[in-house]
Design a protein around this motif. Sequence first.
Motif, mmCIF file in Angstrom:
data_model
loop_
_atom_site.group_PDB
_atom_site.id
_atom_site.type_symbol
_atom_site.label_atom_id
_atom_site.label_comp_id
_atom_site.label_asym_id
_atom_site.label_seq_id
_atom_site.Cartn_x
_atom_site.Cartn_y
_atom_site.Cartn_z
ATOM 1 N N MET A 107 0.542 -1.386 -0.066
ATOM 2 C CA MET A 107 -0.101 -0.209 0.024
ATOM 3 C C MET A 107 0.680 0.531 0.241
ATOM 4 N N ASN A 108 0.735 2.191 -1.029
ATOM 5 C CA ASN A 108 1.781 2.965 -1.295
ATOM 6 C C ASN A 108 1.135 4.373 -1.322
ATOM 7 N N ILE A 109 1.661 5.030 -0.638
ATOM 8 C CA ILE A 109 0.896 6.837 0.231
ATOM 9 C C ILE A 109 0.949 7.903 -1.762
ATOM 10 N N THR A 110 -0.488 8.231 -1.807
ATOM 11 C CA THR A 110 -0.310 8.967 -3.259
ATOM 12 C C THR A 110 -0.607 10.337 -3.582
ATOM 13 N N ASP A 111 -1.095 10.087 -2.013
ATOM 14 C CA ASP A 111 -0.792 12.160 -1.929
ATOM 15 C C ASP A 111 -1.941 12.640 -0.748
ATOM 16 N N VAL A 112 -0.881 13.618 -0.128
ATOM 17 C CA VAL A 112 -1.314 14.407 1.265
ATOM 18 C C VAL A 112 -1.494 15.477 1.385
ATOM 19 N N GLN A 113 -2.544 16.467 1.247
ATOM 20 C CA GLN A 113 -3.647 17.344 1.691
ATOM 21 C C GLN A 113 -3.533 17.918 3.079
ATOM 22 N N THR A 114 -4.021 19.151 3.203
ATOM 23 C CA THR A 114 -4.553 19.442 4.254
ATOM 24 C C THR A 114 -6.101 20.339 4.208
ATOM 25 N N LEU A 115 -6.159 20.775 4.659
ATOM 26 C CA LEU A 115 -7.932 21.002 4.287
ATOM 27 C C LEU A 115 -8.514 22.317 5.791
ATOM 28 N N SER A 116 -8.788 23.294 5.568
ATOM 29 C CA SER A 116 -9.793 24.030 7.176
ATOM 30 C C SER A 116 -10.314 25.128 7.014
ATOM 31 N N CYS A 117 -11.369 24.882 7.669
ATOM 32 C CA CYS A 117 -12.849 25.309 7.496
ATOM 33 C C CYS A 117 -13.081 25.750 9.087
ATOM 34 N N ASN B 181 -10.156 28.903 13.508
ATOM 35 C CA ASN B 181 -10.443 27.355 12.169
ATOM 36 C C ASN B 181 -9.625 26.128 12.386
ATOM 37 N N TYR B 182 -10.421 25.089 12.068
ATOM 38 C CA TYR B 182 -10.025 24.221 12.033
ATOM 39 C C TYR B 182 -9.121 23.200 11.435
ATOM 40 N N TYR B 183 -8.264 22.988 11.196
ATOM 41 C CA TYR B 183 -6.912 21.863 10.282
ATOM 42 C C TYR B 183 -7.006 20.836 10.507
ATOM 43 N N SER C 92 -21.703 19.466 14.371
ATOM 44 C CA SER C 92 -21.853 18.034 13.994
ATOM 45 C C SER C 92 -21.918 17.975 12.789
ATOM 46 N N GLU C 93 -21.885 18.922 12.078
ATOM 47 C CA GLU C 93 -22.166 18.533 10.577
ATOM 48 C C GLU C 93 -21.012 18.358 9.845
ATOM 49 N N LEU C 94 -19.713 18.386 11.214
ATOM 50 C CA LEU C 94 -18.372 18.372 10.157
ATOM 51 C C LEU C 94 -17.392 16.946 10.258
ATOM 52 N N PHE C 95 -18.421 16.326 11.277
ATOM 53 C CA PHE C 95 -17.467 15.168 11.583
ATOM 54 C C PHE C 95 -18.559 13.472 11.099
ATOM 55 N N ALA D 212 -18.523 19.132 3.945
ATOM 56 C CA ALA D 212 -19.191 20.253 4.975
ATOM 57 C C ALA D 212 -17.915 21.392 5.914
ATOM 58 N N ILE D 213 -16.956 20.229 5.528
ATOM 59 C CA ILE D 213 -16.100 21.798 5.217
ATOM 60 C C ILE D 213 -15.773 22.688 4.464
ATOM 61 N N LYS D 214 -15.403 22.157 3.312
ATOM 62 C CA LYS D 214 -16.130 22.860 2.009
ATOM 63 C C LYS D 214 -16.851 24.852 2.210
ATOM 64 N N ALA D 215 -18.310 23.959 3.299
ATOM 65 C CA ALA D 215 -19.293 24.843 2.914
ATOM 66 C C ALA D 215 -19.312 25.491 4.536
ATOM 67 N N HIS D 216 -18.015 25.697 4.821
ATOM 68 C CA HIS D 216 -18.098 26.497 6.267
ATOM 69 C C HIS D 216 -16.123 26.331 5.964
#
Length: 400
Positions: A1-11, A17-19, A351-354, A381-385
């Motif tokens: 199993m190989n890693i294909t991508d690493v991303q960060t998101l925040s809201c 903000n949450y990260y 509660s919407e975020l998880f 939900a993250i993108k909505a906030h």
Amino acid sequence: MNITDVQTLSCDAGWRNYYFVKIATDAGITGWAEFDEGFGSPGVTAVIHKLGEMLIGRPVPGPEHFYAEAYSRTRPAAGGVVAEGIGALENALMDVRAKSLGVPCYELLGGKVRDTLRVYWSHCPAWRINHPKYFGPGVTDLDGVKAMGAEARERGFTALKSNTFIFDEGPAYAWRPGFAAPFYPELNADRRIIRNLRDCLEALRDGAGDDMDILIDLNFNFKTEGYLKILRAIADQDIFWVEIDSYSPDALAYIRNHSPHPISSCETLFGGREFLPYFQKSAIDVAIVDVVWNGAWQSMKIANLADIHEVNVAPHNFYGHLCTMMNAHFACSVPNFRVMETDIDRLAWDSELFTHVPQYRDGHLVVPDRPGWGTEPIEEAIKAHPPKPGGGLIRPRQSR
């Protein structure tokens, strides 16, 4: 199993903000972790992106291999935001590995010692004083503090933690000079501050009753002399612990030796090397470990080191629901667990975020048995906030 991508998101998380960091694999398994930039840590996202580059295209490493390599590559600037970036990736990699095995993360940490975790209601009443727009009803005076103590008792909690506030200048406000709010770098503890602190503790006790454990967090807001003055002034109070942040183990050991109350500390430290002097000098009664910063695997080593020195540990946990789950897997796996911090006042959209939120019963957090951390962020939900500029401790504040 190989890693294909690493991303960060925040809201958007109200006053901060949450990260999140997301690790994708070619097996279709995705690992998540929550991290933070608002608690005095600008730049963690950049560290994650840079260190994430060394993971892409490679097999998912075990925690020892990943930490050893990441630490070696960043050794000249170990600690701080670099350590937080390593911790965030370590936590997301653990989520990947646990999900690939179909087990909860606590199984990778040695297995559960307990099924539930006693918690204390943190920032009670801080959130309703500092951020009434997001956490209501707002608290403006000592009557509101008393009401919050009663609410904590009525809702089945057995412990709560408060901070330092000023009540005698109109609406209540937080006293946080250690975080430049107000900018008062001399960090002195004068009679007015001590009087207001006593008033707050007495109001909480009046509301919560004799069976509630009350904790007080003084943060970095004073120096050794000031902490000692406060401890003498509240010697007659029934306090579960007094939380003090200090980068001097010698100074903290001196404070502890003169304190009528147990002392907790170390939430801003990284790795066993930074914790060790506090254990060797008997500077603390309880070691507070930030699993979000250190990573769960390294946090287990810190807990083991604490256990060798006859010290219990408590998670530092004032972030989002994923962080609560991450801390829960750590806390349920260590034998020397004391109590877990948690925020009961939540944002309207938390509660919407998880996919799952923490479950509490009789003042305890129920440890989830789902694979991985037991919850995932919901990207839609993250993108909505969307996140807001600044936030957390970095946002400038007006002096009062």
